[in-house]
Scaffold this active site. Structure first.
Site, mmCIF file in Angstrom:
data_model
loop_
_atom_site.group_PDB
_atom_site.id
_atom_site.type_symbol
_atom_site.label_atom_id
_atom_site.label_comp_id
_atom_site.label_asym_id
_atom_site.label_seq_id
_atom_site.Cartn_x
_atom_site.Cartn_y
_atom_site.Cartn_z
ATOM 1 N N LYS C 80 43.929 35.602 39.268
ATOM 2 C CA LYS C 80 44.763 37.166 39.331
ATOM 3 C C LYS C 80 43.809 38.042 40.050
ATOM 4 O O LYS C 80 42.711 38.026 39.737
ATOM 5 C CB LYS C 80 45.004 37.561 37.898
ATOM 6 C CG LYS C 80 45.746 38.951 37.729
ATOM 7 C CD LYS C 80 45.996 39.097 36.221
ATOM 8 C CE LYS C 80 46.702 40.308 36.139
ATOM 9 N NZ LYS C 80 47.150 40.664 34.700
ATOM 10 N N SER C 155 52.116 41.816 33.538
ATOM 11 C CA SER C 155 51.502 42.234 34.899
ATOM 12 C C SER C 155 51.054 40.933 35.540
ATOM 13 O O SER C 155 50.852 40.970 36.782
ATOM 14 C CB SER C 155 50.406 43.067 34.676
ATOM 15 O OG SER C 155 49.342 42.471 34.226
ATOM 16 N N SER C 179 50.727 40.689 29.123
ATOM 17 C CA SER C 179 50.751 40.225 30.708
ATOM 18 C C SER C 179 50.606 38.785 30.969
ATOM 19 O O SER C 179 50.668 38.430 32.006
ATOM 20 C CB SER C 179 49.591 41.217 31.340
ATOM 21 O OG SER C 179 50.179 42.400 31.363
#
Lengths: 101, 475, 494
Positions: C80, C155, C179
């Site tokens: 990420k 997210s 997330s």
């Protein structure tokens, strides 16, 4: 310091708070954010219904305690590496526009 | 008496003497070359997290123990939010809700009057980076960022600039003593925010407070306070009103000036630092740290007066520096003559160290040697000028006093025959002075003693010389 | 013909590399080729460097040839774009970090590096992880591989979409209010948020420090357990990590076949108005499956659940307002040119941050400001205590809790962007797990009529990752949902 808030109504001035957070807002942006933040505040305001008297605040999320370090130096970043990300470096330092006190 | 009474409170920030920074393992106290002691943490890079320096916490707790604070067995860190480029994260990790040390006090003495200054609390925090303001830009060196600081906050118990300085002096002495900080003012180890107010004499309610930010010399603090208190009193006497504000000291102009700051500058939005768990201490740890505390200057002074029979002045000079005090005690243990030890240490030793720019740790003269030298003087084996000569040799290269006396032939001449001879020569060469003595001028004898010393090349026992002269002149 | 290389999961890839049926360079190249092909439609990645990734893969192959037998040597993983990898950009999906190159490894990265993993690509994220759709990224929205007109959740939408689309066998992600789990549910993959303090946050760009936790997104619970084990455990650089040792859960997870002897709680508060009927039906079917596997299903109460979102949207923005103060144009990243410092700050942050970040920073600044701190921030901290208490009482009655991960399946791109409160309500089932600091797993549990995935939420007590993972693994052993894969999207963005 006096705040530019009205204490009885939870009406916040988005532009003033943005100033505290050092963010300039355009007029259009301020207007849009103001509306959205009013909605959000109305929503989070529902916490006020809850009786929290006598409840301790959770000020710590971890179970860890005393995670301290002995006083032994370690190498950090080489100066050129540290400065490589600087938007502006001068005299081996991080340079910023002049500060008006 | 003045119509107004001042109240002064201090917020004293002290850099702690640790090897590493407060919240990262970068070397602390890296002066000079900029940005060589930096890492992701003290540069505030994305994702970096603080870690606590145990030694800094230990040192702050020790300060609390020295001044009689209550030590918090659970203390927490908070974030203090404000934007400034010397603060890499734009918040400072500090303590607000639960500082390490609560309460305490420091004794001061001004003009023979003793006074207790109460301390509100001591908390742990991190220093800011060094920022240099140039004409059109500013440059930042993060070496200093996150250096361990303790902030000691007093109650507004001081009522004159002298008391403020006495407080700072007493605090500094304590901190240096216990190895908490070098308290080097030139290097910015100690910085103060000075709060002051005045109120009409005979009233209790404190007046409007003004804060003078970031003072770093004692002299500056004294001058700034003198100016500021006078300014406040003048304003009130003229019927004016004071507003609570932050001011700065202009050392060149000798005035304090209001700081232009934004209205919201003081909304620090404190909240608990989520990246650091609480510091929990147990009583055993605190007691172990207490056991490491040195004897404090005031206690040591009292003991020197009591145990060594020294005058207050001597005790004060000797205890000002723990190393000097230690040297004195080591010497006194080998000597019978404590006052002489005190005289030598305060006089010759401090002078010689000062001349060479050395500290007691560098001195080659062992406490045993100084004690032996004093014994030689007391036994009248050598006289004072000779002793000073021996001292200098001991100071320069060490050694044993008796051997040096022998080597240099400095032993006093106490042989009455030889002294009689010198006395006769002196009288013969100075008939006029001799006549004056006989005519009742006692002081003339000292001149003749001097002549005997000269003839003996300094080795004659002055007492014996005086005796011999008196015998011959009066006989 | 055997399955294409990109179909290999994390443990499968490790096995294939160990058996030398494939090299890391071949596997990495296959994933990069596929990324190049599918990214125009998905936009799940913010960055990859073919040469750098291949160099790492070749080095792993050379080490293996020289006898290095580390089990995960050469296994590719996507990261990420919030986690610092030395020498790579780390944008957090924000313009304000444009130009920043990380000079250090996050602890989880250092651990994966030590294990020999190859960092194949960086995945898209909502800006500073603030969002539930990956639409707030400065690099544009990521698309859901099951329907590119829809969001992948957020997210960690980039990580979930990339794993679902087979651009990587697994990905690291982070979870502050859901997330990891919510995008995993939206994309039909497995996502695991460990207990707060279990996985080091050092080097993970902070959103809300008391809630953030790094975890894996993968195609199976076994893979999630394998990645979790590589990254978990005490870190001297993260003072909030727990000193508890990390036990080897993988054998038990791989052996999980049933749920006999386990009591699983079903909170009535999770089946209320607002829950999509299809999601409710799929969740209930999954609960029935767990019962069929031998679990005893018991009713539990989480009476303060409904306050979770309000509590979260006070505490998280408050912490974020401080965490994001460092993006000021002084030391790294974007700087707006200006005549003086204040103007530089205000313009840098005005132009560097997107609208959602500004909203939350303003909100967080407000709830901490003088005069409002007690009414909002302090009160929310107290509500957090109540929410933690709910779970403590519930776990006295059951071993783990089951429920839906999201109230709805993936929504359309743009559907909720103008109404933040609607967007925030999507976190209703996930935020409480972060507020309580416990662990939560999302496993695929079926599809809606429109073919959109749903997730089953397995919530375990603090530091009982083993339990949550075993429950998820037993469920996956009995079901095929996690093996379903989307049809490769065609062409560019819709």
């Amino acid at each position: 310091m006096a705040m530019k808030f009205s204490e009885n109504a939870d009406r916040m001035d988005a532009r003033y708070v943005a100033g505290l957070a050092r963010m300039a807002l355009s007029d259009a942006e301020a207007a849009q954010l103001q509306g959205q933040l009013d909605d959000i505040l109305a929503f989070i305001g529902e916490l006020k219904q809850l009786d929290v008297s006598g409840v301790e605040a959770t000020d710590v999320a971890t179970e860890a305690r005393n995670a301290w370090r002995e006083d032994v130096p370690e190498a950090g970043l080489a100066r050129d590496v540290a400065l490589a990300n600087a938007p502006l470096a001068r005299h081996e330092q991080f340079a910023v526009p002049k500060v008006i006190e | 008496m003045s119509d107004y009474v001042p109240s002064i409170g201090l917020e004293v920030h002290v850099q702690l003497k640790t090897r590493t920074k407060m919240f990262c393992a970068c070397p602390a106290h890296e002066e000079g070359t900029p940005n060589v002691a930096v890492c992701p943490v003290c540069l505030g890079l994305p994702g970096a997290l603080p870690t606590m320096n145990r030694e800094a916490i230990r040192k702050t707790v020790k300060v609390g123990l020295m001044i009689g604070s209550e030590i918090s067995l659970r203390s927490t860190f908070d974030r203090k939010n404000y934007f400034y480029p010397d603060m890499p994260k734009n918040f400072q990790i500090s303590q607000q809700a639960a500082p390490l040390c609560i309460g305490g006090s420091v004794e001061i003495e001004v003009g023979g009057q003793k006074k207790t200054i109460r301390v509100n609390h001591i908390h742990q925090e991190e220093d800011a980076a060094k920022i240099t303001h140039l004409e059109n830009s500013s440059e930042i060196d993060y070496n200093r960022a996150s250096t361990p600081l303790m902030e000691l906050v007093t109650e507004p118990d001081m009522s004159s600039p002298d008391e403020a300085i006495a407080f700072l002096t007493a605090l500094k002495e304590m901190l240096v003593y216990a190895g908490i900080s070098d308290c080097n003012l030139e290097l910015g180890h100690v910085r103060c925010d000075v709060n002051s107010s005045v109120r009409p004499a005979g009233t209790d309610k404190l007046g409007v407070k003004c804060e003078i930010k970031n003072m770093n010399t004692f002299k500056g603090i004294h001058r700034a306070l003198e100016y500021e208190l006078e300014r406040q009193m003048e304003t009130l006497r003229a019927g004016g009103k004071l507003t609570q504000e932050t001011r700065r000291w202009d050392d060149v102009a000798g005035v304090t000036l209001p700081m232009r700051s934004k209205e919201y500058a003081h909304d620090y939005r404190y909240f608990p630092e989520p990246d650091l768990p609480p510091v929990t201490l147990d009583a055993a740890t605190v007691e172990a740290w207490r056991a490491e505390l040195p004897e404090l200057p005031a206690a040591k002074r009292a003991r020197f007066i009591r145990d060594y029979g020294l005058p207050e002045y001597d005790a004060g000079v000797l205890t000002a520096d723990p190393a000097i005090a230690g040297y004195f005690e080591a010497t006194a243990q080998k000597s019978q003559n404590f006052k002489a030890v005190s005289n030598w240490v305060m006089g010759e030793l401090l002078r010689a160290l000062g001349e060479k720019g050395e500290t007691i740790a560098d001195a080659k003269i062992a406490p045993e040697a100084l004690a032996a030298l004093i014994a030689l003087v007391d036994a009248k084996t050598i006289n004072m000028p000779a002793a000073k000569e021996v001292f200098q040799i001991l100071f320069d290269r060490g050694g044993e006093p008796a051997a040096i006396v022998k080597e240099k032939g400095l032993a006093q001449v106490s042989d009455t025959g030889a002294i009689d001879g010198f006395a006769e020569q002196a009288i013969a060469a100075n008939e006029k002075v001799a006549a004056e003595f006989r005519g009742g001028k006692e002081a003339a004898l000292m001149f003749l003693v001097g002549q005997v010393m000269k003839l003996s090349r300094g080795k004659a026992n002055p007492q014996l010389a005086a005796d011999a002269l008196r015998r011959k002149l009066q006989g | 013909m055997s399955a294409p290389l990109h179909e290999l999961g994390f443990l499968e890839a490790a096995d294939a590399l160990a058996q030398k049926t494939v090299s890391s360079a071949e596997l990495t190249a296959a994933l990069l080729d596929r990324s190049e092909k599918l990214e125009p439609a998905l936009n799940s990645l913010t960055w990859f460097d073919r040469e750098a990734a291949l160099a790492q893969a070749r080095a792993a192959d050379a080490a293996r040839a020289a006898g290095d037998a580390r089990p995960f040597l050469g296994v590719p993983i996507a990261i990420k774009d919030l986690l610092n990898v030395k020498g790579q950009p780390c944008t957090a999906g924000s313009n304000i970090l444009k130009g920043y190159v990380a000079p250090y490894d996050a602890t989880v990265i250092a651990r994966l590096r030590a294990a020999g993993c190859v960092f194949v690509s960086r995945t898209n994220t909502d800006e500073f992880a603030m969002g539930g759709s990956t639409e707030t990224s400065a690099y544009g929205p990521t698309r859901n591989p099951w329907d590119v007109a829809r969001v992948p959740g957020g997210s960690s939408g980039g990580s979930a979409a990339a794993v679902a689309a087979r651009l990587a066998p697994a990905a690291l992600a982070s979870d502050t209010g859901g997330s990891i789990r919510q995008p995993a549910a939206f994309c039909g993959v497995t996502g695991f948020k460990p207990t707060y303090g279990r996985v080091p946050r050092y080097g993970c760009t902070a959103f809300a420090s008391s809630l953030d936790q790094v975890g894996p997104i993968s195609r199976s619970v076994e893979d999630a357990a394998a990645v979790y084990q590589l990254i978990a455990g005490l870190d001297p650089r993260d003072s909030t990590t727990s000193p508890r040792p990390v036990e080897d859960v993988l054998p038990a997870v791989r052996a999980a076949r049933d749920l006999k002897g386990l009591k699983l709680g079903l909170p009535k508060e999770y089946f209320v108005e607002g829950l999509d009927p299809e999601i409710e039906q799929l969740t209930r079917a999954a609960v029935d499956q767990c019962r069929a596997l031998g679990a005893e299903i018991v009713d539990v109460e989480l009476p303060h659940s409904r306050y979770g979102i309000a509590c979260y949207y006070i505490l998280a923005p408050a912490e974020a307002s401080a965490n994001l103060a460092r993006y000021d144009g002084v030391r790294y990243g974007f700087r707006a040119e200006a005549g003086d410092l204040q103007e530089m700050y205000e313009q840098t942050r005005a132009r560097g941050f997107g609208a959602e970040v500004k909203r939350r920073v303003i909100l967080g600044t407000y709830v901490l400001s003088s005069g409002f701190h007690d009414a909002y921030y302090l009160r929310a901290q107290k509500v957090r205590t109540l929410i933690r208490g709910d779970f403590e009482r519930a776990f006295a009655r059951c071993d783990a809790i089951l429920g839906p991960v999201t109230p709805t399946p993936a929504f359309r791109v743009g559907e909720k962007t103008s109404d933040p409160v609607q967007m925030y309500l999507g976190d209703v089932f996930t935020v409480n797990v972060n507020l309580a600091g416990i662990c939560g797993l999302s496993v695929p549990c079926g599809f809606t009529a429109a073919g959109l995935p749903a997730g089953l939420h397995v919530v375990g007590p603090a530091f009982r990752e083993d339990l949550a993972l075993k429950i998820g693994a037993a469920y996956q052993h009995a079901t095929e949902w996690h093996r379903k894969r989307p049809v490769d999207p065609q062409g560019g963005r819709p």
